[in-house]
Design an enzyme around this catalytic site. Structure first.
Site, PDB file in Angstrom:
ATOM      1  N   LYS A  82       0.823  -1.216   0.000  1.00 21.48           N
ATOM      2  CA  LYS A  82       0.000   0.000   0.000  1.00 21.48           C
ATOM      3  C   LYS A  82       0.857   1.265   0.000  1.00 21.48           C
ATOM      4  CE  LYS A  82      -0.744   0.431   5.025  1.00 21.48           C
ATOM      5  NZ  LYS A  82      -1.775   0.508   6.100  1.00 21.48           N
ATOM      6  N   ASP A  83       2.168   1.155   0.329  1.00 18.23           N
ATOM      7  CA  ASP A  83       3.062   2.316   0.325  1.00 18.23           C
ATOM      8  C   ASP A  83       3.664   2.596  -1.050  1.00 18.23           C
ATOM      9  OD1 ASP A  83       2.685   2.629   3.068  1.00 18.23           O
ATOM     10  OD2 ASP A  83       4.449   1.434   3.586  1.00 18.23           O
ATOM     11  N   ARG A 130      -8.217   8.372   4.648  1.00 19.72           N
ATOM     12  CA  ARG A 130      -9.178   7.361   4.174  1.00 19.72           C
ATOM     13  C   ARG A 130     -10.028   6.827   5.317  1.00 19.72           C
ATOM     14  NH1 ARG A 130      -8.889   2.137   5.020  1.00 19.72           N
ATOM     15  NH2 ARG A 130      -6.735   2.330   5.725  1.00 19.72           N
ATOM     16  N   ARG A 131      -9.370   6.464   6.412  1.00 18.64           N
ATOM     17  CA  ARG A 131     -10.109   5.941   7.559  1.00 18.64           C
ATOM     18  C   ARG A 131     -10.999   7.022   8.170  1.00 18.64           C
ATOM     19  NH1 ARG A 131      -4.608   3.136   9.623  1.00 18.64           N
ATOM     20  NH2 ARG A 131      -4.878   1.069   8.683  1.00 18.64           N
ATOM     21  N   ARG A 152       0.461   9.892  14.469  1.00 17.43           N
ATOM     22  CA  ARG A 152       1.562   9.225  13.772  1.00 17.43           C
ATOM     23  C   ARG A 152       2.284   8.342  14.765  1.00 17.43           C
ATOM     24  NH1 ARG A 152       5.618  10.941   9.537  1.00 17.43           N
ATOM     25  NH2 ARG A 152       5.625   8.691   9.622  1.00 17.43           N
ATOM     26  N   THR A 157       3.446   3.099  19.760  1.00 19.12           N
ATOM     27  CA  THR A 157       3.082   4.489  20.051  1.00 19.12           C
ATOM     28  C   THR A 157       1.581   4.691  19.929  1.00 19.12           C
ATOM     29  OG1 THR A 157       5.228   5.294  19.274  1.00 19.12           O
ATOM     30  CG2 THR A 157       3.427   6.894  19.360  1.00 19.12           C
ATOM     31  N   ARG A 158       1.003   4.140  18.870  1.00 16.92           N
ATOM     32  CA  ARG A 158      -0.424   4.356  18.619  1.00 16.92           C
ATOM     33  C   ARG A 158      -1.288   3.662  19.670  1.00 16.92           C
ATOM     34  NH1 ARG A 158      -1.305   5.215  12.230  1.00 16.92           N
ATOM     35  NH2 ARG A 158       0.745   6.075  11.764  1.00 16.92           N
ATOM     36  N   CYS A 245      -0.934   7.539  -2.332  1.00 19.40           N
ATOM     37  CA  CYS A 245      -1.255   6.541  -1.311  1.00 19.40           C
ATOM     38  C   CYS A 245      -1.640   7.159   0.027  1.00 19.40           C
ATOM     39  CB  CYS A 245      -0.101   5.554  -1.132  1.00 19.40           C
ATOM     40  SG  CYS A 245       1.465   6.291  -0.673  1.00 19.40           S
TER      41      CYS A 245
END
Length: 320
Positions: A82-83, A130-131, A152, A157-158, A245
């Site tokens: 996807k990148d 997108r999300r 980010r 971290t998330r 992307c």
């Protein structure tokens, strides 16, 4: 192929990238009989603290790996598909697209909550326009009130934002969590009827120099034809929409079967503004592709329908 030296696999340094490159390295050892060593490469996307949409998104995790390939510092590289920018450089070949992992997005929420159970005004973190577009659109249409918060950082971290109470939930890719063995932390697998994934999400791309025919042929043993055709259709849609992307575009190609008999390929696509106020979501079906050109055609067909419905106007400054 001789076995006098190890093949050098270029990879990003993140825990996820190292894990998925490790899986590919094991598979390459099996098909080639050669040792494979991982060469860690830092990309611009890894060092920049800006939001992906601000730094361009397209290619920020890929360019340094491709440069190392071109200079001959590594023999092949593994990317999250996807990148990858949709245009393939002439001097590199996409040698393999292995079997795809679960393409869905997932929720990791406090108190084990599912998306539809989130409290009024819940703060949901994601780095993806997108999300944001799809979550906000779903919330608006189902009488929910959520706040999508740009974040980010790596997976730790998330998830940490939730563990520290700074956010009620975060949205991540199922495939990444699976590859690092953390699926048990998922509180909700988001249906693709709620959130379509990024084009190519869950798939890997194995790339090498176009001039290295012997290595490309060996790596091709890892290729899964259906995954390749599915992501080709998805990325064809992305390219025809002229979106990068990091744009708010979701797409997923899957098979429609009657019992054990596969009948058609379905391609779904979505474009929306990040606040969820406007969404263009369409699908098309056709024969299961048997060639690269047929997969490309499916994506172009759907993109033309989406553009006719106003998709281009949703990918501008408001969407980012």
């Amino acid at each position: 192929m001789t076995a006098e030296r190890a093949l050098r696999l270029g990879t990003r340094r993140s825990k996820l990238a190292m894990a998925q490159s490790g899986h590919v390295a094991d598979a390459v050892r099996q098909v080639t009989g050669r040792e494979v060593e991982l060469v860690e490469i830092t990309t611009y996307g890894d060092t920049s603290r800006e939001h992906l949409a601000q730094i361009g998104g397209t290619g920020v995790f890929v360019t340094a790996l491709r440069d190392a390939l071109t200079r001959g510092e590594v023999d092949f590289a593994v990317h999250s598909l996807k990148d990858l920018p949709t245009a393939q450089p002439d001097d590199l070949t996409l040698a393999a697209v292995p079997l795809r992992e679960d393409p869905r997005d997932v929720l990791i929420a406090r108190d084990g909550l599912k998306f539809t159970e989130l409290p009024d005004g819940a703060r949901v973190g994601t780095g993806s326009p997108r999300r944001m577009a799809q979550l906000n659109a779903y919330a608006k249409s189902h009488g929910m009130r959520i706040e999508t918060v740009p974040i980010r950082g790596n997976i730790d971290t998330r998830i940490g934002f939730v563990e520290k109470g700074e956010l009620d939930a975060v949205v991540l890719a199922a495939a990444g969590l699976s590859r690092i063995g953390r699926t048990e932390e998922v509180t909700d697998f988001l249906s693709t009827d709620i959130v379509l994934p990024a084009p190519g999400q869950g798939a890997l791309a194995v790339e090498c120099a176009a001039t290295n025919g012997a290595l490309a042929a060996a790596l091709a043993e890892l290729d899964d034809p259906f995954t390749r055709f599915a992501v080709t259709a998805e990325r064809s849609l992305l390219a025809a929409l002229e979106a990068g992307c990091s744009a708010p575009v979701g797409a997923l190609a899957d098979l429609l079967a009657d019992g054990q008999i596969v009948k058609e390929m379905r391609l779904r696509g979505v474009v929306g503004t990040t606040d969820g106020s406007e969404l263009v979501q369409l699908s098309t079906t056709g024969p299961v592709p048997t060639s690269h050109d047929e997969a490309l055609a499916l994506g172009r067909e759907l993109s033309a329908e989406m553009l006719a419905k106003g998709a281009a106007g949703l990918m501008g400054e408001r969407a980012l």
